[in-house]
Scaffold this active site. Structure first.
Site, PDB file in Angstrom:
ATOM      1  N   GLU A 111      73.321 -21.466  73.494  1.00  0.00           N
ATOM      2  CA  GLU A 111      73.953 -20.155  73.671  1.00  0.00           C
ATOM      3  C   GLU A 111      73.836 -19.318  72.403  1.00  0.00           C
ATOM      4  OE1 GLU A 111      76.682 -23.138  75.899  1.00  0.00           O
ATOM      5  OE2 GLU A 111      75.203 -23.155  74.279  1.00  0.00           O
ATOM      6  N   LEU A 133      56.178 -49.592  66.579  1.00  0.00           N
ATOM      7  CA  LEU A 133      57.117 -48.847  67.433  1.00  0.00           C
ATOM      8  C   LEU A 133      57.318 -47.416  66.948  1.00  0.00           C
ATOM      9  CD1 LEU A 133      59.839 -51.562  68.201  1.00  0.00           C
ATOM     10  CD2 LEU A 133      57.696 -51.106  69.395  1.00  0.00           C
ATOM     11  N   GLY A 167      60.074 -58.090  75.125  1.00  0.00           N
ATOM     12  CA  GLY A 167      59.106 -58.706  76.011  1.00  0.00           C
ATOM     13  C   GLY A 167      59.667 -59.023  77.376  1.00  0.00           C
TER      14      GLY A 167
END
Length: 361
Positions: free
Chosen positions: A64, A224, A306
Site C-alpha cells: 500500500e 543447496l 532424501g
C-alpha cells in the site's frame, strides 16, 4: 512454473479485474518478503490505474505504501479506490500501519481480497478504515487470493510453514542407483536434464528455506544454493542426528544461514551462519520440525530429500505440494521413489523430462 488450477471464472467484474492486477504484481515479491506476505496493491481513479505497488523485501515498505508513493498527483487519492490482496495492517511492525496511511490520504474506498488472519490484524485494519468513514469491500477474488497467499496462510492458520516436497525419479521409478554404484562414483547421478535442474534453482530462490536429511548431505555433498539462477539463497536446514557432517561439506561452509537439527543434548557453539538446534529423533520428527520452523519464523520450506526424509513428511500428511520430475533414464535397480497419493494439479514437459505437481490441500 504455473502450478495453479485455472481460475474459477472466465469473466470478471471491474473490481475483480483490478484485483487480478494486484495478484499479478504481487508475485514480484516472491522469495524476498518472507516472513511477510507478498501483497499487491492498485489505486484506481475514474477507471484508470494511477498507482500500484507490491511488498518490498522484508523490512521495507508494504504494498500500500509503495502504491500510494507511486501516485504523482496525491490530490486524486481523495477520489480513488485502492485494491489490495490482503487486509491492510493495523499495527506497528517494521513499518507503520498501512490502514493509518490510507486514512491519512483520505482514500474513500478500499477493496480487499482476503482478511488477514494474523492475530495483530484479523479484521482490525478493516475496523479502523470503517471508523474513518471509508467504504470497505472484502472477499474480492477470495479463492484466488488465498491461493496466492498460501505460504503466509499456512504459517498463520496451521502454525507451520508451507511444505513443498521435491524429487526426481527415473522412468522406472528410482531416485538413486544402488549404493555400490555410488561408492565407485560419489558424485550426484543426474536423473533430469539441465533445464529441469535450473528450474529447481528458481524454486529455491522462491522459498524461505530448504531441507535435506543426513544421507543426502553425506552422499551428494549439496550446496543447496541458487547458483544456476538469480535470487536469494534459501536458509539451509539439515537433519544431522549424530553430527556426521563435518566442516569439509558445502553445507557447513558458512556461506549461507544454516540450521543443523541434532539429537545431541550438549550445547554446541554456533559458527558463522551455522546454528545448532535440538530435535528428539526418537519422537515425531516432522511435527517437531514444523514447530521449530514456526518458532524460527520460517513460512515455507522446500524438502529435497532424501527418500527417508521425504517419506516421513508423506506419512505424516504434513505437506502441501509435491513436485516430481520423471526423467528418461533407467537405473533398473536402486533406491525406490517415495510412495504417496495426492491430487495432480499440473503436468508439463521440460525437454526429455516430465514434471508432475500434486496438491495435498
Amino acid at each position: 512454473m504455473s502450478n495453479n488450477k485455472p481460475l474459477a471464472k472466465n469473466t470478471f467484474s471491474t473490481d475483480e479485474s483490478y484485483m487480478l492486477r494486484c495478484l499479478e504484481i504481487a508475485k514480484n515479491g516472491l522469495g524476498t518478503t518472507a516472513p511477510n506476505p507478498m501483497v499487491g496493491a492498485v489505486i484506481v481513479y475514474k477507471d484508470q490505474i494511477i498507482g500500484e505497488g507490491y511488498t518490498s523485501p522484508y523490512g521495507g515498505p508494504h504494498a500500500e505504501v509503495n502504491a500510494i508513493n507511486s501516485v504523482k498527483d496525491k490530490a486524486l487519492l481523495k477520489r480513488a479506490t485502492i485494491y489490495v490482496t490482503l487486509e491492510p495492517c493495523s499495527h506497528h511492525g517494521k513499518t507503520p500501519p498501512c490502514a493509518d496511511l490510507i486514512v491519512k490520504h483520505g482514500i474513500p474506498k478500499v477493496v480487499i481480497g482476503l482478511i488477514d488472519p494474523h492475530s495483530k490484524v484479523a479484521g482490525k485494519g478493516i475496523e479502523k478504515l470503517k471508523k474513518a468513514g471509508i467504504e470497505v469491500i472484502s472477499g474480492c477474488l477470495e479463492i484466488e487470493c488465498r491461493r496466492h497467499h498460501r505460504r503466509f496462510l499456512s504459517f498463520q492458520e496451521k502454525k507451520r510453514p508451507y511444505i513443498i516436497l521435491k524429487w526426481a525419479q527415473t522412468a522406472d521409478g528410482f531416485i538413486a542407483p544402488k549404493k555400490e554404484a555410488r561408492n565407485t562414483k560419489p558424485e550426484p547421478y543426474w536423473i533430469t536434464n539441465p533445464y529441469s535442474r535450473q528450474l529447481v534453482h528458481k524454486w529455491r530462490s522462491e522459498e524461505q528455506s530448504i531441507l535435506v536429511g543426513t544421507n543426502t548431505a553425506l552422499e551428494d555433498n549439496p550446496k543447496l544454493d541458487v547458483r544456476s539462477y538469480t535470487g536469494k539463497n534459501p536458509i539451509r536446514i539439515v537433519l544431522d542426528r549424530n553430527l556426521k557432517i563435518d566442516r569439509t561439506f558445502h553445507l557447513m561452509d558458512g556461506s549461507t544461514p544454516t540450521l543443523v537439527l541434532t539429537d545431541t543434548t550438549k550445547t554446541i557453539e554456533s559458527k558463522k551462519n551455522i546454528r545448532y538446534l535440538h530435535l528428539d529423533f526418537n519422537g515425531s520428527i516432522v511435527e517437531q520440525l514444523c514447530h521449530i520452523l514456526y518458532q524460527e519464523n520460517i513460512t515455507s520450506v522446500l524438502i529435497e530429500g532424501g527418500s527417508q526424509t521425504l517419506q516421513s513428511f508423506i506419512d505424516s500428511g504434513l505437506w502441501n505440494e509435491a513436485r516430481i520430475f520423471i526423467g528418461s533414464t533407467h537405473f533398473k535397480t536402486g533406491l525406490p521413489a517415495p510412495k504417496f497419493t495426492g491430487e495432480i494439479i499440473n503436468t508439463r514437459r521440460i525437454g526429455s523430462d516430465t514434471l508432475k505437481v500434486y496438491s495435498n490441500d
